[in-house]
Design a protein around this motif. Structure first.
Motif, PDB file in Angstrom:
ATOM      1  N   THR A 144       0.836  -1.188   0.000  1.00 52.34           N
ATOM      2  CA  THR A 144       0.000   0.000   0.000  1.00 52.34           C
ATOM      3  C   THR A 144       0.877   1.246   0.000  1.00 52.34           C
ATOM      4  OG1 THR A 144      -1.827   1.134   1.136  1.00 52.34           O
ATOM      5  CG2 THR A 144      -0.131   0.122   2.526  1.00 52.34           C
ATOM      6  N   SER A 145       0.293   2.380  -0.365  1.00 55.95           N
ATOM      7  CA  SER A 145       1.018   3.651  -0.336  1.00 55.95           C
ATOM      8  C   SER A 145       0.765   4.428   0.942  1.00 55.95           C
ATOM      9  CB  SER A 145       0.613   4.521  -1.540  1.00 55.95           C
ATOM     10  OG  SER A 145       1.036   3.930  -2.743  1.00 55.95           O
ATOM     11  N   ARG A 146      -0.219   3.981   1.738  1.00 57.73           N
ATOM     12  CA  ARG A 146      -0.596   4.765   2.917  1.00 57.73           C
ATOM     13  C   ARG A 146      -1.269   3.871   3.941  1.00 57.73           C
ATOM     14  NH1 ARG A 146      -5.558   7.690   3.975  1.00 57.73           N
ATOM     15  NH2 ARG A 146      -5.260   9.571   5.227  1.00 57.73           N
ATOM     16  N   LEU A 147      -0.742   3.895   5.148  1.00 63.38           N
ATOM     17  CA  LEU A 147      -1.341   3.186   6.275  1.00 63.38           C
ATOM     18  C   LEU A 147      -1.696   4.224   7.329  1.00 63.38           C
ATOM     19  CD1 LEU A 147      -1.846   0.641   8.182  1.00 63.38           C
ATOM     20  CD2 LEU A 147       0.577   0.888   8.818  1.00 63.38           C
ATOM     21  N   VAL A 148      -2.897   4.106   7.897  1.00 61.88           N
ATOM     22  CA  VAL A 148      -3.286   5.024   8.970  1.00 61.88           C
ATOM     23  C   VAL A 148      -3.752   4.221  10.181  1.00 61.88           C
ATOM     24  CG1 VAL A 148      -3.895   6.942   7.453  1.00 61.88           C
ATOM     25  CG2 VAL A 148      -5.639   5.263   8.062  1.00 61.88           C
ATOM     26  N   MET A 149      -3.567   4.830  11.350  1.00 62.48           N
ATOM     27  CA  MET A 149      -4.003   4.216  12.599  1.00 62.48           C
ATOM     28  C   MET A 149      -4.730   5.255  13.429  1.00 62.48           C
ATOM     29  SD  MET A 149      -1.727   2.891  15.845  1.00 62.48           S
ATOM     30  CE  MET A 149      -1.670   4.552  16.546  1.00 62.48           C
ATOM     31  N   ARG A 150      -5.875   4.893  13.987  1.00 63.83           N
ATOM     32  CA  ARG A 150      -6.587   5.758  14.941  1.00 63.83           C
ATOM     33  C   ARG A 150      -6.672   5.032  16.280  1.00 63.83           C
ATOM     34  NH1 ARG A 150     -10.116   9.871  16.023  1.00 63.83           N
ATOM     35  NH2 ARG A 150     -10.187  10.782  13.950  1.00 63.83           N
ATOM     36  N   TRP A 151      -6.346   5.781  17.334  1.00 69.52           N
ATOM     37  CA  TRP A 151      -6.395   5.222  18.693  1.00 69.52           C
ATOM     38  C   TRP A 151      -7.486   5.964  19.440  1.00 69.52           C
ATOM     39  CZ3 TRP A 151      -2.200   5.420  23.048  1.00 69.52           C
ATOM     40  CH2 TRP A 151      -2.304   4.255  23.835  1.00 69.52           C
ATOM     41  N   TRP A 173       6.831   7.958   9.330  1.00 71.41           N
ATOM     42  CA  TRP A 173       5.536   8.129   9.985  1.00 71.41           C
ATOM     43  C   TRP A 173       5.404   9.508  10.623  1.00 71.41           C
ATOM     44  CZ3 TRP A 173       5.893   9.233  15.163  1.00 71.41           C
ATOM     45  CH2 TRP A 173       7.065   8.838  15.820  1.00 71.41           C
ATOM     46  N   TRP A 174       4.123   9.918  10.820  1.00 73.41           N
ATOM     47  CA  TRP A 174       3.808  11.202  11.446  1.00 73.41           C
ATOM     48  C   TRP A 174       2.596  11.024  12.356  1.00 73.41           C
ATOM     49  CZ3 TRP A 174       4.391  10.443   6.239  1.00 73.41           C
ATOM     50  CH2 TRP A 174       5.486  11.061   5.620  1.00 73.41           C
ATOM     51  N   VAL A 175       2.551  11.829  13.412  1.00 75.59           N
ATOM     52  CA  VAL A 175       1.384  11.899  14.290  1.00 75.59           C
ATOM     53  C   VAL A 175       0.622  13.174  13.948  1.00 75.59           C
ATOM     54  CG1 VAL A 175       0.554  12.037  16.669  1.00 75.59           C
ATOM     55  CG2 VAL A 175       2.556  10.642  16.118  1.00 75.59           C
ATOM     56  N   ASP A 176      -0.701  13.072  13.870  1.00 76.70           N
ATOM     57  CA  ASP A 176      -1.541  14.208  13.526  1.00 76.70           C
ATOM     58  C   ASP A 176      -1.452  15.306  14.582  1.00 76.70           C
ATOM     59  OD1 ASP A 176      -3.793  15.066  11.597  1.00 76.70           O
ATOM     60  OD2 ASP A 176      -4.682  15.408  13.568  1.00 76.70           O
ATOM     61  N   ASN A 177      -1.783  16.543  14.179  1.00 80.60           N
ATOM     62  CA  ASN A 177      -1.757  17.678  15.110  1.00 80.60           C
ATOM     63  C   ASN A 177      -2.862  17.605  16.150  1.00 80.60           C
ATOM     64  OD1 ASN A 177      -0.033  18.470  13.107  1.00 80.60           O
ATOM     65  ND2 ASN A 177      -1.039  20.407  12.679  1.00 80.60           N
ATOM     66  N   THR A 178      -4.069  17.245  15.705  1.00 81.56           N
ATOM     67  CA  THR A 178      -5.242  17.408  16.557  1.00 81.56           C
ATOM     68  C   THR A 178      -5.993  16.127  16.868  1.00 81.56           C
ATOM     69  OG1 THR A 178      -6.608  17.880  14.595  1.00 81.56           O
ATOM     70  CG2 THR A 178      -5.601  19.765  15.711  1.00 81.56           C
ATOM     71  N   GLU A 179      -5.803  15.088  16.073  1.00 82.74           N
ATOM     72  CA  GLU A 179      -6.536  13.841  16.249  1.00 82.74           C
ATOM     73  C   GLU A 179      -5.582  12.707  16.640  1.00 82.74           C
ATOM     74  OE1 GLU A 179      -9.847  13.346  16.053  1.00 82.74           O
ATOM     75  OE2 GLU A 179     -10.163  15.478  15.693  1.00 82.74           O
ATOM     76  N   TRP A 181      -4.217  10.090  15.625  1.00 84.59           N
ATOM     77  CA  TRP A 181      -4.103   9.519  14.285  1.00 84.59           C
ATOM     78  C   TRP A 181      -2.640   9.468  13.899  1.00 84.59           C
ATOM     79  CZ3 TRP A 181      -8.307   8.582  10.793  1.00 84.59           C
ATOM     80  CH2 TRP A 181      -7.959   8.393   9.465  1.00 84.59           C
ATOM     81  N   LEU A 182      -2.188   8.343  13.389  1.00 89.44           N
ATOM     82  CA  LEU A 182      -0.816   8.180  12.929  1.00 89.44           C
ATOM     83  C   LEU A 182      -0.856   7.732  11.473  1.00 89.44           C
ATOM     84  CD1 LEU A 182       2.180   6.695  14.777  1.00 89.44           C
ATOM     85  CD2 LEU A 182       1.575   5.660  12.596  1.00 89.44           C
TER      86      LEU A 182
END
Length: 264
Positions: A144-151, A173-179, A181-182
């Motif tokens: 895949t080109s993009r994996l996301v994770m929500r905790w 990888w990056w962690v979102d500013n407000t959510e 979400w990784l």
């Protein structure tokens, strides 16, 4: 004649649209159109998947340019409406590692131009396109080109703290500013690296580049640009790498910055 950028890279969420919204403020829309009318190559450079980016491209009626999606892993020609570049990775080792670190987290992998496969259920509206829940084995059966994770029920800071000193080979990888979400991309693939490749293809000089963004995934893009501008609500770590800071997205900061160079 004063300096005027020839290549303008714009983040979407938190920069030209409010986070969680799809509407572009009239002042921002007008400023983007003025940049195009002045001959600038305007590129949307976003962490969004392609299917989430296309409506913004069409709303702005951007043609003759490239949309950089999935943090640089997917390039979309806005005229031919075809994917012209796609970089993928094996998400299985990363998913295995993150599942151990974040109990109860949900994951999704991008199916470019279609939607997502998900391991667990995401909140309504979190993912663009068709979403199909699958097993862990099915989730990572293809690259895949993009994996996301929500905790769920956590904060971005909690994710960032738990990721300290964690090594995930083969990915960025990056962690979102407000959510909570990784986002995970192929190793070495960032908005900045993609824009540098595009700049060279277009024959634009390094000195003629402008970028505006607000997120942790915009840091490489802001460093890449000759003039990198952080939005007013961007975290301090993002503002620190920028050459300048404009107003917030609620104050049409992107329009204010563009109007410095592309006045009516």
């Amino acid at each position: 004649m004063s300096w005027r950028p020839r290549l303008v890279a714009l983040d979407i969420d938190g920069t030209i649209t409010r986070v969680g919204a799809e509407e572009i403020a009239p002042a921002v829309r007008a400023a983007i159109h003025r940049a195009v009318d002045h001959g600038a190559h305007v590129v949307l450079s976003t962490g969004r998947s392609l299917i989430g980016t296309r409506p913004i491209v069409d709303d702005l009626e951007l043609r003759g340019t490239t949309a950089i999606c999935s943090n640089g892993a997917v390039w979309w020609d806005t005229t031919s409406r075809e994917v012209i570049r796609k970089i993928a990775f094996d998400a299985a080792p990363t998913v295995d590692a993150l599942r151990g670190l974040f109990p109860g987290a949900v994951f999704a992998v991008e199916i470019t131009g279609v939607g997502n496969l998900s391991l667990g259920r995401f909140p309504e509206g979190d993912l663009w396109g068709v979403v199909r829940e699958v097993t862990a084995e099915e989730l990572t059966a293809e690259t895949t080109s993009r994996l996301v994770m929500r905790w769920a029920d956590r904060t971005p800071d909690e994710i960032a703290l738990r990721m300290l000193d964690v090594e995930l080979p083969g990915v960025t990888w990056w962690v979102d500013n407000t959510e909570p979400w990784l986002t995970v991309s192929p190793e070495g693939v960032t908005k900045g690296s993609a824009l540098e490749d595009l700049r060279q293809r277009l024959g634009v000089s390094e000195e003629d580049t402008l970028a505006i963004g607000d997120g942790h995934n915009d840091v490489e893009m802001l460093r890449w640009a000759a003039h990198g501008v952080a939005m007013g609500q961007a975290p301090a770590t993002v503002q620190e790498v920028a050459n300048a800071v404009t107003a917030t997205v609620l104050e049409d900061g992107a329009a204010l910055e563009l109007d410095r160079w592309f006045a009516a």
